[in-house]
Design a protein around this motif. Sequence first.
Motif, PDB file in Angstrom:
ATOM      1  N   ASP A 160       1.033  -1.319   0.057  1.00 31.98           N
ATOM      2  CA  ASP A 160      -0.290  -0.035  -0.281  1.00 31.98           C
ATOM      3  C   ASP A 160       0.611   1.731  -0.186  1.00 31.98           C
ATOM      4  O   ASP A 160       0.628   2.302  -0.223  1.00 31.98           O
ATOM      5  CB  ASP A 160      -0.440  -0.283   1.284  1.00 31.98           C
ATOM      6  CG  ASP A 160      -1.346  -1.208   0.830  1.00 31.98           C
ATOM      7  OD1 ASP A 160      -2.317  -1.748   0.003  1.00 31.98           O
ATOM      8  OD2 ASP A 160      -1.744  -1.772   2.748  1.00 31.98           O
ATOM      9  N   LYS A 161       2.664   1.523   0.237  1.00 25.52           N
ATOM     10  CA  LYS A 161       2.361   2.502   1.097  1.00 25.52           C
ATOM     11  C   LYS A 161       4.113   1.946   0.641  1.00 25.52           C
ATOM     12  O   LYS A 161       4.608   0.973   0.962  1.00 25.52           O
ATOM     13  CB  LYS A 161       2.332   2.747   2.536  1.00 25.52           C
ATOM     14  CG  LYS A 161       3.380   4.299   2.381  1.00 25.52           C
ATOM     15  CD  LYS A 161       2.296   5.920   1.441  1.00 25.52           C
ATOM     16  CE  LYS A 161       3.256   6.518   1.989  1.00 25.52           C
ATOM     17  NZ  LYS A 161       4.354   6.383   1.085  1.00 25.52           N
ATOM     18  N   LEU A 162       5.170   3.196   0.567  1.00 27.61           N
ATOM     19  CA  LEU A 162       6.821   2.586   0.102  1.00 27.61           C
ATOM     20  C   LEU A 162       6.978   3.064   1.680  1.00 27.61           C
ATOM     21  O   LEU A 162       6.864   5.303   2.165  1.00 27.61           O
ATOM     22  CB  LEU A 162       7.236   2.909  -0.507  1.00 27.61           C
ATOM     23  CG  LEU A 162       6.878   2.113  -1.530  1.00 27.61           C
ATOM     24  CD1 LEU A 162       6.990   2.078  -4.015  1.00 27.61           C
ATOM     25  CD2 LEU A 162       8.052   0.713  -2.073  1.00 27.61           C
TER      26      LEU A 162
ATOM     27  N   ARG B 241       5.111  -1.550   3.225  1.00 26.54           N
ATOM     28  CA  ARG B 241       3.853  -1.229   4.336  1.00 26.54           C
ATOM     29  C   ARG B 241       2.504  -1.837   3.753  1.00 26.54           C
ATOM     30  O   ARG B 241       2.473  -1.484   2.663  1.00 26.54           O
ATOM     31  CB  ARG B 241       4.618  -0.352   4.547  1.00 26.54           C
ATOM     32  CG  ARG B 241       6.026   0.505   5.026  1.00 26.54           C
ATOM     33  CD  ARG B 241       6.178  -0.578   5.950  1.00 26.54           C
ATOM     34  NE  ARG B 241       4.969  -0.864   7.280  1.00 26.54           N
ATOM     35  CZ  ARG B 241       5.009   0.289   8.336  1.00 26.54           C
ATOM     36  NH1 ARG B 241       5.605   1.411   8.434  1.00 26.54           N
ATOM     37  NH2 ARG B 241       4.062   0.109   9.123  1.00 26.54           N
TER      38      ARG B 241
ATOM     39  N   GLU C 226      -1.313  -1.813   4.624  1.00 20.92           N
ATOM     40  CA  GLU C 226      -2.092  -1.286   6.069  1.00 20.92           C
ATOM     41  C   GLU C 226      -2.564  -1.817   6.819  1.00 20.92           C
ATOM     42  O   GLU C 226      -3.017  -3.345   6.464  1.00 20.92           O
ATOM     43  CB  GLU C 226      -3.368  -0.348   5.445  1.00 20.92           C
ATOM     44  CG  GLU C 226      -3.581   0.971   5.051  1.00 20.92           C
ATOM     45  CD  GLU C 226      -4.298   1.215   3.616  1.00 20.92           C
ATOM     46  OE1 GLU C 226      -5.746   1.118   4.008  1.00 20.92           O
ATOM     47  OE2 GLU C 226      -3.906   2.207   3.129  1.00 20.92           O
TER      48      GLU C 226
ATOM     49  N   ASP D 187       4.092   8.159  -3.141  1.00 21.95           N
ATOM     50  CA  ASP D 187       5.775   7.748  -3.364  1.00 21.95           C
ATOM     51  C   ASP D 187       6.905   8.602  -3.820  1.00 21.95           C
ATOM     52  O   ASP D 187       5.820   8.978  -5.059  1.00 21.95           O
ATOM     53  CB  ASP D 187       5.074   6.346  -3.138  1.00 21.95           C
ATOM     54  CG  ASP D 187       4.712   5.396  -1.734  1.00 21.95           C
ATOM     55  OD1 ASP D 187       5.582   5.600  -0.855  1.00 21.95           O
ATOM     56  OD2 ASP D 187       3.781   4.588  -2.186  1.00 21.95           O
TER      57      ASP D 187
ATOM     58  N   SER E 184      11.355   9.420   3.897  1.00 16.79           N
ATOM     59  CA  SER E 184       9.830   9.337   3.295  1.00 16.79           C
ATOM     60  C   SER E 184       9.293   8.487   3.976  1.00 16.79           C
ATOM     61  O   SER E 184       9.030   7.456   3.090  1.00 16.79           O
ATOM     62  CB  SER E 184       9.988   9.141   1.899  1.00 16.79           C
ATOM     63  OG  SER E 184       8.442   9.240   1.024  1.00 16.79           O
ATOM     64  N   LEU E 185       8.201   8.900   5.016  1.00 14.60           N
ATOM     65  CA  LEU E 185       7.486   7.868   5.316  1.00 14.60           C
ATOM     66  C   LEU E 185       5.367   7.849   4.688  1.00 14.60           C
ATOM     67  O   LEU E 185       5.472   7.299   4.221  1.00 14.60           O
ATOM     68  CB  LEU E 185       7.633   7.775   6.952  1.00 14.60           C
ATOM     69  CG  LEU E 185       8.845   7.421   7.478  1.00 14.60           C
ATOM     70  CD1 LEU E 185       8.765   7.724   8.741  1.00 14.60           C
ATOM     71  CD2 LEU E 185       9.244   6.389   7.260  1.00 14.60           C
ATOM     72  N   GLY E 186       5.106   8.878   5.556  1.00 15.62           N
ATOM     73  CA  GLY E 186       4.215   8.955   4.782  1.00 15.62           C
ATOM     74  C   GLY E 186       2.844   8.221   5.420  1.00 15.62           C
ATOM     75  O   GLY E 186       1.500   7.676   4.310  1.00 15.62           O
ATOM     76  N   ASN E 187       2.819   7.300   6.216  1.00 15.11           N
ATOM     77  CA  ASN E 187       1.506   5.961   6.350  1.00 15.11           C
ATOM     78  C   ASN E 187       0.620   6.648   6.774  1.00 15.11           C
ATOM     79  O   ASN E 187      -0.365   6.585   6.834  1.00 15.11           O
ATOM     80  CB  ASN E 187       2.498   5.170   7.240  1.00 15.11           C
ATOM     81  CG  ASN E 187       3.761   4.091   7.023  1.00 15.11           C
ATOM     82  OD1 ASN E 187       3.989   4.132   5.623  1.00 15.11           O
ATOM     83  ND2 ASN E 187       4.290   3.995   7.609  1.00 15.11           N
TER      84      ASN E 187
ATOM     85  N   ARG F 290      -0.530  11.507   3.664  1.00 17.67           N
ATOM     86  CA  ARG F 290      -0.172  10.595   2.257  1.00 17.67           C
ATOM     87  C   ARG F 290       0.716  11.192   1.781  1.00 17.67           C
ATOM     88  O   ARG F 290       1.330  11.188   0.820  1.00 17.67           O
ATOM     89  CB  ARG F 290      -1.436   9.959   1.754  1.00 17.67           C
ATOM     90  CG  ARG F 290      -1.610   8.471   2.712  1.00 17.67           C
ATOM     91  CD  ARG F 290      -0.738   7.852   2.197  1.00 17.67           C
ATOM     92  NE  ARG F 290      -1.067   6.443   3.033  1.00 17.67           N
ATOM     93  CZ  ARG F 290      -1.435   5.217   2.461  1.00 17.67           C
ATOM     94  NH1 ARG F 290      -1.992   5.331   1.240  1.00 17.67           N
ATOM     95  NH2 ARG F 290      -2.028   4.103   3.391  1.00 17.67           N
TER      96      ARG F 290
END
Lengths: 144, 144
Positions: A82-84, A103, A105, B52, B88-91, B94
């Motif tokens: 879902d996410k890096l 990553r 969720e 991302d 850069s995370l952004g969990n 977003r």
Amino acid sequence: MSGKPQDGFELDPQLDADTLLVGDLELSRVLLANDANFPWLILVPMRTGLADLIDAVPDDRAQLMQEVDTVSRALKAITGCDKLNVASLGNMVRQLHVHVIARFEGDAAWPGPIWGKLPAKPYDDDAANKLVEALRARLEITSG
Amino acid sequence: MSGKPQDGFELDPQLDADTLLVGDLELSRVLLANDANFPWLILVPMRTGLADLIDAVPDDRAQLMQEVDTVSRALKAITGCDKLNVASLGNMVRQLHVHVIARFEGDAAWPGPIWGKLPAKPYDDDAANKLVEALRARLEITSG
């Protein structure tokens, strides 16, 4: 394409102990963190004497970011994440290295960062081999 | 040099609430996290629809990494920090953003990552103004 380590380059022993080898790109050694909680890669530029991104010469920094991009896309394609998360921290291991983490969720640390959240859960051999082979195929790395 | 936000760009409300404005570079809005525990900057490319790093077009990604480099050097020069953390995370938020954090051996989260370790400690006005002005001078940002 596989590069050649700079004379004197040695992988930090802690990074070596905590990871499985995927293989070498032109600049970076690509490692799989041996933690089945998260599909988690680490890129280590095969240069000596680097700690921070600003320590790299501009050409190397550009190449590293290109390789982070390539590896990020491969990891996303393989995992469907879902996410890096991409990070250069290096407070404990000072040798410059960049984390690229897939990553999901609801994963074990979601939505927080992964570091220090829970003990590493080593892969079983089959799962590790399958992931490493998928990464090598995508990254066109022919040998580990 | 100060760029122009892409039409429709709006800073994420959470990022807005948690930070003080330093100013705009060519691509990125530069924010100071309002947390005196760590000198901590956040770069937000003024583009719409990015989450991302791999979502950015190559020219923007290269520009963003150049700005991360510039901001990292400024932050290190001003703070004399021992280490830089770049991520850069952004969990949670977003909208694509990159953290650049000055770390000191023995700081409140050392040697772990800073996120989620302790509650934000807002700056007093004098300390915030001093740091923001020092950053604007180094980054050649003339107004906030």
